[in-house]
Design an enzyme around this catalytic site. Sequence first.
Site, PDB file in Angstrom:
ATOM      1  N   GLU A  83       0.806  -1.214   0.000  1.00 40.89           N
ATOM      2  CA  GLU A  83       0.000   0.000   0.000  1.00 40.89           C
ATOM      3  C   GLU A  83       0.837   1.262   0.000  1.00 40.89           C
ATOM      4  O   GLU A  83       1.991   1.266   0.459  1.00 40.89           O
ATOM      5  CB  GLU A  83      -0.951  -0.014   1.180  1.00 40.89           C
ATOM      6  CG  GLU A  83      -0.245  -0.202   2.482  1.00 40.89           C
ATOM      7  CD  GLU A  83      -1.216  -0.555   3.604  1.00 40.89           C
ATOM      8  OE1 GLU A  83      -2.001  -1.504   3.411  1.00 40.89           O
ATOM      9  OE2 GLU A  83      -1.180   0.107   4.634  1.00 40.89           O
TER      10      GLU A  83
ATOM     11  N   CYS B 181       3.331   8.292   1.642  1.00 34.27           N
ATOM     12  CA  CYS B 181       3.838   7.278   2.570  1.00 34.27           C
ATOM     13  C   CYS B 181       4.002   5.998   1.752  1.00 34.27           C
ATOM     14  O   CYS B 181       3.024   5.490   1.207  1.00 34.27           O
ATOM     15  CB  CYS B 181       2.831   7.098   3.700  1.00 34.27           C
ATOM     16  SG  CYS B 181       3.261   5.788   4.848  1.00 34.27           S
TER      17      CYS B 181
ATOM     18  N   CYS C 268       6.602  -7.793   6.477  1.00 34.09           N
ATOM     19  CA  CYS C 268       7.740  -7.375   7.302  1.00 34.09           C
ATOM     20  C   CYS C 268       8.105  -8.520   8.229  1.00 34.09           C
ATOM     21  O   CYS C 268       7.232  -9.213   8.736  1.00 34.09           O
ATOM     22  CB  CYS C 268       7.380  -6.133   8.115  1.00 34.09           C
ATOM     23  SG  CYS C 268       8.754  -5.520   9.125  1.00 34.09           S
TER      24      CYS C 268
ATOM     25  N   CYS D 251       6.466  -6.892  15.012  1.00 37.28           N
ATOM     26  CA  CYS D 251       5.848  -6.056  16.051  1.00 37.28           C
ATOM     27  C   CYS D 251       4.361  -6.440  16.121  1.00 37.28           C
ATOM     28  O   CYS D 251       3.649  -6.359  15.115  1.00 37.28           O
ATOM     29  CB  CYS D 251       6.003  -4.581  15.726  1.00 37.28           C
ATOM     30  SG  CYS D 251       7.709  -4.116  15.357  1.00 37.28           S
TER      31      CYS D 251
ATOM     32  N   CYS E 228       1.266  -4.253  14.870  1.00 32.07           N
ATOM     33  CA  CYS E 228       1.316  -3.748  13.490  1.00 32.07           C
ATOM     34  C   CYS E 228       0.727  -4.784  12.534  1.00 32.07           C
ATOM     35  O   CYS E 228       1.127  -5.952  12.541  1.00 32.07           O
ATOM     36  CB  CYS E 228       2.774  -3.451  13.136  1.00 32.07           C
ATOM     37  SG  CYS E 228       3.053  -3.160  11.384  1.00 32.07           S
TER      38      CYS E 228
ATOM     39  N   CYS F 122      -1.006   1.283   9.168  1.00 36.15           N
ATOM     40  CA  CYS F 122       0.068   0.513   8.554  1.00 36.15           C
ATOM     41  C   CYS F 122      -0.344  -0.914   8.192  1.00 36.15           C
ATOM     42  O   CYS F 122      -0.642  -1.724   9.049  1.00 36.15           O
ATOM     43  CB  CYS F 122       1.230   0.501   9.550  1.00 36.15           C
ATOM     44  SG  CYS F 122       2.687  -0.316   8.984  1.00 36.15           S
TER      45      CYS F 122
HETATM   46  N1  SAH Z   1       9.135  -0.535   9.761  1.00 33.57           N
HETATM   47  C1  SAH Z   1       9.296   0.856   9.946  1.00 33.57           C
HETATM   48  C2  SAH Z   1       8.441   1.702   9.024  1.00 33.57           C
HETATM   49  C3  SAH Z   1       7.035   1.251   8.761  1.00 33.57           C
HETATM   50  S1  SAH Z   1       5.939   1.301  10.129  1.00 33.57           S
HETATM   51  C4  SAH Z   1       9.073   1.223  11.397  1.00 33.57           C
HETATM   52  O1  SAH Z   1       8.597   0.390  12.156  1.00 33.57           O
HETATM   53  O2  SAH Z   1       9.421   2.350  11.749  1.00 33.57           O
HETATM   54  C5  SAH Z   1       5.601   3.043  10.264  1.00 33.57           C
HETATM   55  C6  SAH Z   1       5.132   3.465  11.642  1.00 33.57           C
HETATM   56  O3  SAH Z   1       3.804   2.979  11.910  1.00 33.57           O
HETATM   57  C7  SAH Z   1       6.030   2.942  12.760  1.00 33.57           C
HETATM   58  O4  SAH Z   1       6.310   3.963  13.683  1.00 33.57           O
HETATM   59  C8  SAH Z   1       5.152   1.875  13.366  1.00 33.57           C
HETATM   60  O5  SAH Z   1       5.523   1.579  14.674  1.00 33.57           O
HETATM   61  C9  SAH Z   1       3.781   2.484  13.241  1.00 33.57           C
HETATM   62  N2  SAH Z   1       2.675   1.551  13.423  1.00 33.57           N
HETATM   63  C10 SAH Z   1       2.610   0.259  13.089  1.00 33.57           C
HETATM   64  N3  SAH Z   1       1.416  -0.271  13.424  1.00 33.57           N
HETATM   65  C11 SAH Z   1       0.701   0.713  13.986  1.00 33.57           C
HETATM   66  C12 SAH Z   1      -0.620   0.797  14.547  1.00 33.57           C
HETATM   67  N4  SAH Z   1      -1.413  -0.258  14.594  1.00 33.57           N
HETATM   68  N5  SAH Z   1      -1.012   1.990  15.042  1.00 33.57           N
HETATM   69  C13 SAH Z   1      -0.194   3.065  15.003  1.00 33.57           C
HETATM   70  N6  SAH Z   1       1.034   3.053  14.482  1.00 33.57           N
HETATM   71  C14 SAH Z   1       1.490   1.886  13.985  1.00 33.57           C
HETATM   72 FE1  SF4 Z   2       7.690  -4.030  10.543  1.00 30.40          FE
HETATM   73 FE2  SF4 Z   2       5.381  -3.047  11.398  1.00 30.40          FE
HETATM   74 FE3  SF4 Z   2       7.405  -3.400  13.123  1.00 30.40          FE
HETATM   75 FE4  SF4 Z   2       7.556  -1.444  11.245  1.00 30.40          FE
HETATM   76  S1  SF4 Z   2       6.082  -1.575  12.946  1.00 30.40           S
HETATM   77  S2  SF4 Z   2       9.150  -2.940  11.819  1.00 30.40           S
HETATM   78  S3  SF4 Z   2       6.457  -2.452   9.558  1.00 30.40           S
HETATM   79  S4  SF4 Z   2       6.331  -5.027  12.013  1.00 30.40           S
END
Ligand code: SAH
Ligand code: SF4
Length: 358
Positions: free
Chosen positions: A92, A105, A112, A116, A119, A336
Amino acid sequence: MSTATKPSRYDVTRAELGQILADEPRFRVDQLWNGLYQQLADPSGLTSLPKSLRSTLETELPPALTTVVERISDGGDTVKYLFELAGGSRIETVLMVYPDRVTACVSSQAGCAMGCGFCATGQAGFTRHLTTGEIVEQVIRAARKARDLDRRLANVVFMGMGEPLANEANVWAAIERIHDDIGLGARHLTVSTVGLVPGIKRLTEWPMQVNLAVSLHAANDDLRNVLVPINRRYPLDALMSACADYLRAKGRRLSFEWALIDGVNDRDIDARELAGLCRALPLAAHVNIIPLNPTPGYLTRGTSLTRVHEFRDRLIGLGVNATVRRNRGTDIDAACGQLAAGQPVQPVSLGRRRDTSD
Ligand code: SAH
Ligand code: SF4
């Protein structure tokens, strides 16, 4: 040769275009390159080229992205794309239009591997790295849409699906194209990382002055190990030392991302620990507070908006620059990875820590 094995139009280098256009006058390479990057055009739309050449290039240099969904929200100010790649993966891209700026974005990987739990991309797991052209074409598509809206795309953030510093070579090559060929300023490009220390070190040595955002979410190792599992490999000490080196070398603003999760990282102790980390840095860092977007695989809720603002005020009271980042397009699954996430996954819940200091 099948379409899938041909390099996409934004994957080929200028030298490769020279080979493809070996039988044409030399200026055709410049015409095509400028058409792709400056006019944001498909080969078929380049009227400066002979018609037969246009149609040959259209098939020889296929696009990398096929639009599956284009959704508009926020009264037209947020446009979210779901694209399909060769091989069937889906990624996306989000275009966000603000009164003073337009930001894209973009995704750096399909899925990934960082895991996390909060996410949606992490819940879906890793499929593959994006190629340089697949990243660049997302920017082109966003820039075209901005132009249709009579605006100009000025900023690109690597905050879509995937971990950019786990796909460094292709991400750097894409950033060079976005900077050199599309013409966006380095200071308008932001790489967001979960905290891959070797990548942050290489970014520090890189001459281009792109912005760095680090997704912190927790300011002690026990909690961060749970929220951001890669913290076990690169714990906070190592991460903060890499951030300090970055600040000393670049003198650029560093941002920390903090997704506020109800009862998990929104307590007074969390604000104080975070302020402690920020104070130890040689230059001020900026904290971006993101109210957690709900995802199917994570039962713990986001912090209420009142509490989000209290947390921000607490940080400011502790001398930390902090702003709340509005969630754009929650009504179109702009959190995300949510639009692209496939099957619902088994939800997980985090044990809440009691804040013994309150
Ligand atoms: N992998 C990288 C970039 C992509 S994620 C990273 O983790 O920084 C981009 C941002 O979205 C990151 O700060 C991540 O922690 C945040 N993010 C992921 N899932 C989310 C959610 N459910 N609610 C809010 N922010 C989220
Ligand atoms: Fe990967 Fe999502 Fe963690 Fe960013 S926040 S490193 S996209 S798992």
